[in-house]
Scaffold this active site. Structure first.
Site, mmCIF file in Angstrom:
data_model
loop_
_atom_site.group_PDB
_atom_site.id
_atom_site.type_symbol
_atom_site.label_atom_id
_atom_site.label_comp_id
_atom_site.label_asym_id
_atom_site.label_seq_id
_atom_site.Cartn_x
_atom_site.Cartn_y
_atom_site.Cartn_z
ATOM 1 N N GLY A 181 -2.170 34.478 91.748
ATOM 2 C CA GLY A 181 -3.311 34.372 92.660
ATOM 3 C C GLY A 181 -2.875 34.058 94.068
ATOM 4 O O GLY A 181 -1.733 33.658 94.298
ATOM 5 N N GLY A 213 -3.237 28.808 97.660
ATOM 6 C CA GLY A 213 -4.372 27.895 97.871
ATOM 7 C C GLY A 213 -5.533 28.095 96.918
ATOM 8 O O GLY A 213 -6.589 27.509 97.094
ATOM 9 N N THR A 214 -5.352 28.926 95.881
ATOM 10 C CA THR A 214 -6.472 29.117 94.959
ATOM 11 C C THR A 214 -6.441 28.101 93.819
ATOM 12 O O THR A 214 -7.245 28.180 92.901
ATOM 13 C CB THR A 214 -6.466 30.543 94.358
ATOM 14 N N GLY A 215 -5.505 27.159 93.873
ATOM 15 C CA GLY A 215 -5.520 26.076 92.895
ATOM 16 C C GLY A 215 -4.590 26.272 91.717
ATOM 17 O O GLY A 215 -4.809 25.696 90.653
ATOM 18 N N LYS A 216 -3.513 27.055 91.889
ATOM 19 C CA LYS A 216 -2.605 27.296 90.766
ATOM 20 C C LYS A 216 -1.892 26.006 90.368
ATOM 21 O O LYS A 216 -1.793 25.673 89.185
ATOM 22 C CB LYS A 216 -1.581 28.384 91.124
ATOM 23 N N THR A 217 -1.389 25.284 91.370
ATOM 24 C CA THR A 217 -0.697 24.025 91.081
ATOM 25 C C THR A 217 -1.651 23.044 90.415
ATOM 26 O O THR A 217 -1.304 22.371 89.438
ATOM 27 C CB THR A 217 -0.163 23.410 92.382
ATOM 28 N N HIS A 271 -15.683 43.162 126.876
ATOM 29 C CA HIS A 271 -14.898 43.510 125.685
ATOM 30 C C HIS A 271 -15.621 43.036 124.412
ATOM 31 O O HIS A 271 -15.833 43.807 123.477
ATOM 32 C CB HIS A 271 -13.508 42.859 125.809
ATOM 33 N N GLU A 272 -16.012 41.770 124.419
ATOM 34 C CA GLU A 272 -16.675 41.227 123.221
ATOM 35 C C GLU A 272 -18.045 41.864 123.025
ATOM 36 O O GLU A 272 -18.443 42.153 121.894
ATOM 37 C CB GLU A 272 -16.806 39.697 123.316
ATOM 38 N N ASP A 313 -6.754 44.184 118.366
ATOM 39 C CA ASP A 313 -7.775 45.072 117.765
ATOM 40 C C ASP A 313 -7.135 46.367 117.312
ATOM 41 O O ASP A 313 -7.418 46.874 116.223
ATOM 42 C CB ASP A 313 -8.840 45.464 118.814
HETATM 43 P P1 ADP Z 1 -1.796 26.980 95.011
HETATM 44 O O1 ADP Z 1 -0.837 26.303 94.104
HETATM 45 O O2 ADP Z 1 -2.549 28.093 94.347
HETATM 46 O O3 ADP Z 1 -1.239 27.410 96.325
HETATM 47 P P2 ADP Z 1 -3.003 24.375 95.108
HETATM 48 O O4 ADP Z 1 -3.231 24.109 93.673
HETATM 49 O O5 ADP Z 1 -1.821 23.739 95.729
HETATM 50 O O6 ADP Z 1 -2.955 25.940 95.378
HETATM 51 O O7 ADP Z 1 -4.330 24.006 95.896
HETATM 52 C C1 ADP Z 1 -4.307 23.461 97.180
HETATM 53 C C2 ADP Z 1 -5.505 22.570 97.398
HETATM 54 O O8 ADP Z 1 -6.705 23.336 97.448
HETATM 55 C C3 ADP Z 1 -5.732 21.593 96.295
HETATM 56 O O9 ADP Z 1 -5.031 20.414 96.519
HETATM 57 C C4 ADP Z 1 -7.232 21.346 96.348
HETATM 58 O O10 ADP Z 1 -7.532 20.338 97.275
HETATM 59 C C5 ADP Z 1 -7.774 22.642 96.873
HETATM 60 N N1 ADP Z 1 -8.346 23.481 95.815
HETATM 61 C C6 ADP Z 1 -7.943 24.736 95.507
HETATM 62 N N2 ADP Z 1 -8.708 25.251 94.525
HETATM 63 C C7 ADP Z 1 -9.608 24.301 94.185
HETATM 64 C C8 ADP Z 1 -10.669 24.233 93.238
HETATM 65 N N3 ADP Z 1 -10.967 25.257 92.428
HETATM 66 N N4 ADP Z 1 -11.398 23.096 93.164
HETATM 67 C C9 ADP Z 1 -11.120 22.062 93.983
HETATM 68 N N5 ADP Z 1 -10.133 22.063 94.892
HETATM 69 C C10 ADP Z 1 -9.378 23.162 95.020
#
Ligand code: ADP
Length: 622
Positions: free
Chosen positions: A209, A212-216, A431-432, A509
């Site tokens: 994914g 920042g989608t929460g994999k960790t 422009h804008e 652009d």
């Molecule tokens: P990844 O490993 O995918 O790059 P992380 O797990 O490190 O992403 O997520 C980064 C931060 O984003 C988390 O610490 C959390 O604060 C926030 N976050 C991401 N997804 C969620 C979620 N589904 N619910 C709540 N917080 C989330």
């Protein structure tokens, strides 16, 4: 980094217990030695010195041992001393003992502690050395954990009981991923259930994914739900200057994990080590490849009972070496999507839970505006809004801070301090306004959300379009309107200042537009003549690979692709020109309003652009 071992583990408990036992055994032995060498004087009878002297002169005493002022006395018929006495600070002869008395006088070294220590040393040092040797051997055999060189050790961090646990409830949305991972939790909790039915426990799960989608977070939540330790390391940490270090780190990490089983190993950015092999510059045996091989060896080496599951995260599953994805390795895959609107709202709620907000804050409206944002972006918006509110000494976060935080995260902070000349301001306003009018008039474009001529991030001004709802697909009409509105800025400059009056303001652009046009032709099969064919090149390899790889299409086709891209851009430009010329008065009006107010929200823009026309030539469909 030092790794703290959890004391939950059985083996660790035993070795801790043994070490404690050994410590006390040594203390007791030393105590005994001290006692033994002092005890021999403890129960002697104390007699007066004059008595000793007179009996010695008479021949009733066999031996007097003198140690400083202490005397021990062995009488005639005894083998061991039975009495003790104390003399004054002078020789025993000066106290009255005759020189020719029939008694042996023996002077022993004065320091008794020295003597005791010496006895102890002679008796016990070899014993301690032998015990020490055994302890050392035992620890060695517990794992090849104690490598002499620290840099070969894995830098895995262990999140054990001490660190705050994450559970599935802490993660908003991501329901499908959670469902898939629930199975992994169950494997870790009840491995027996699966083994009894002959099922093989999965070894590796790939989490795919966007960043920042929460994999960790998900990986940590699996460990949290199953109540097992969690080792985390990033793929890039394996790869170091020294060849072989990565492989030895992998070994170390897996050894640690096996000792702590059941547990989770989490490898972030696995693509840093797991790219397709054979694409390195330095032949087939570079550091990365050795590291990857070691990971494969370790995963294959798990026997049926090892309850360690490896979770790995990447946003580029397409570049991974196929060997990693074979059965028995990372054969399961969990896709983690960017959150949809209702999930974005849920994520925002999680992150605003502990932040005081007033009634003006509408998280649903913010969720609607943030299509394409990741969970990390949303967490960032929440945090930014709290920081802005604190800086303004507010007790609660209001909609104003929320909006500012959103814009800051989406396009970068406003740079009000940047001084623009009036001429530049006018140019930016036109422009804008050009972008805004083309986007507003064309039927398949998203509506204008906001226009501003305050510099933000790296740009002079911003026109912002937001989709009214999340979209999964984009059709050709929509792409063409996006291209036309992207050209709107440059075209407005051209109308106002002539063909050669155009500026560098349109640079980004044009880059965006060209990229979109190329994607349409190459990736989406949306060219006019090249419809329904894609000409995708795999960009996964390293530089050398890209240089040597042959294009998967002919020179003729390459030329045709270039022509298609140019045609799309020219068409977009012509449509923008038609729209702006047909609405010239509105262009002036909107630019003037921007010069006055600098920023205009959606309603204000719609109000000013009432009465704009869509010319027939700009139409693509009925
Ligand atoms: P990844 O490993 O995918 O790059 P992380 O797990 O490190 O992403 O997520 C980064 C931060 O984003 C988390 O610490 C959390 O604060 C926030 N976050 C991401 N997804 C969620 C979620 N589904 N619910 C709540 N917080 C989330």
């Amino acid at each position: 980094m030092a790794v703290k071992m959890p004391n939950k583990n059985g083996k660790n408990k035993i070795s801790q217990f043994m070490r404690l036992g050994l410590f006390w055994a040594i203390v007791v032995l030393i105590g005994l030695a001290v006692y033994a060498s002092t005890a021999q004087h403890a129960n002697l009878k104390e007699v007066a010195l004059s008595d000793v002297v007179s009996r010695a002169n008479k021949g009733d005493i066999k031996l007097i041992q003198v140690q400083g002022n202490d005397l021990t006395v062995t009488v005639k018929d005894q083998d061991k001393p039975t009495e003790k006495s104390i003399k004054e600070n002078s020789s025993i002869y000066e106290q009255g003992l005759k020189k020719d008395a029939p008694v042996e006088v023996k002077v022993v070294p004065q320091s008794r502690t020295g003597e005791v220590m010496w006895n102890v040393a002679i008796t016990f040092v070899p014993v301690i050395l032998i015990i020490g040797f055994f302890v050392f051997m035992m620890r060695q055999s517990q794992g090849q954990n104690n490598q002499a060189m620290g840099f070969g050790k894995s830098k895995a961090r262990l999140y054990g009981e001490d660190k705050k646990k994450v559970n599935f409830d802490d993660i908003a949305g991501n329901d499908n991923a959670k469902q898939d991972l629930q199975e992994v939790v169950d494997f870790l909790k009840n491995p027996k259930k699966y083994r009894e039915l002959g099922a093989k426990i999965p070894r590796g799960v790939l989490l795919v994914g966007h960043p920042g989608t929460g994999k960790t977070m998900l990986a940590r939540a699996v460990a949290g739900e199953a109540g097992v330790p969690f080792f985390s390391i990033s793929g890039s940490e394996f790869v170091e200057m020294f060849v072989g270090v990565g492989a030895s780190r992998v070994r170390d990490l897996f050894t640690k994990a096996k000792k702590n089983a059941p547990c989770i190993i989490f490898i972030d950015e696995i693509d840093a080590v797991g790219r397709k092999r054979g694409s390195g510059m330095g032949g087939g045996h570079d550091e990365r490849e050795q590291t990857l091989n070691q990971i494969l060896v370790e995963m294959d080496g798990f026997d049926g009972d090892t309850n360690v599951i490896v979770l790995a995260a990447t946003n580029r599953a397409d570049v991974l070496d196929p060997a990693l994805l074979r059965p028995g390795r990372f054969d399961r895959r969990v896709n983690i999507m960017l959150p949809e609107r209702k999930d974005r709202e849920a994520i925002l709620k999680v992150h605003f839970k502990n932040k005081p907000t007033d009634d003006t804050v509408n998280l649903d409206a913010l969720a609607a505006k943030t299509a394409g944002s990741s969970g990390a972006d949303l967490a960032n918006i929440a945090n930014e809004s709290a920081i802005i509110a604190a800086r303004r000494n507010k007790k609660k976060i209001t909609n104003e801070e929320l909006t500012e935080a959103f814009e800051r995260v989406a396009i970068g902070p406003e740079r009000k301090a940047k001084v623009m000349s009036d001429k530049e301001k006018e140019l930016t306003a036109y422009h804008e306004a050009g972008h805004a009018i083309v986007g507003h008039v064309l039927p398949d474009s998203d509506p204008v959300h906001k226009v501003t001529i305050i510099p933000r991030g790296g740009t002079g001004g911003v026109t912002w379009f937001l989709p009214p709802e999340d979209k999964s697909y984009t059709n050709v009409y929509e792409f063409k309107d996006i291209l036309a509105r992207a050209m709107g800025g440059r075209v407005a400059e051209q109308i106002l200042y002539g063909d050669d009056g155009i500026t560098t303001g349109a640079g980004s652009d044009l880059r965006n537009a060209t990229q979109i046009a190329r994607d349409m032709v190459i990736e989406q099969g949306m060219g006019k003549a090249l419809r329904d064919q894609v000409f995708h090149e795999d960009n996964g390899g390293l530089m050398f690979d890209k240089m040597t790889r042959e294009r998967p299409y002919s020179d003729e086709t390459a030329k045709q692709i270039d022509q298609e891209v140019a045609a799309l851009i020219n068409e977009a430009k012509a449509r923008a020109m038609t729209v702006l010329k047909a609405n010239r008065s509105h262009l002036d009006k909107l630019a003037a309003a921007l010069l006055k107010d600098e920023t205009l929200e959606e309603e204000a823009v719609v109000d000013i652009l009432k009465g704009t026309k869509l010319p027939k030539e700009a139409k693509l469909h009925a």
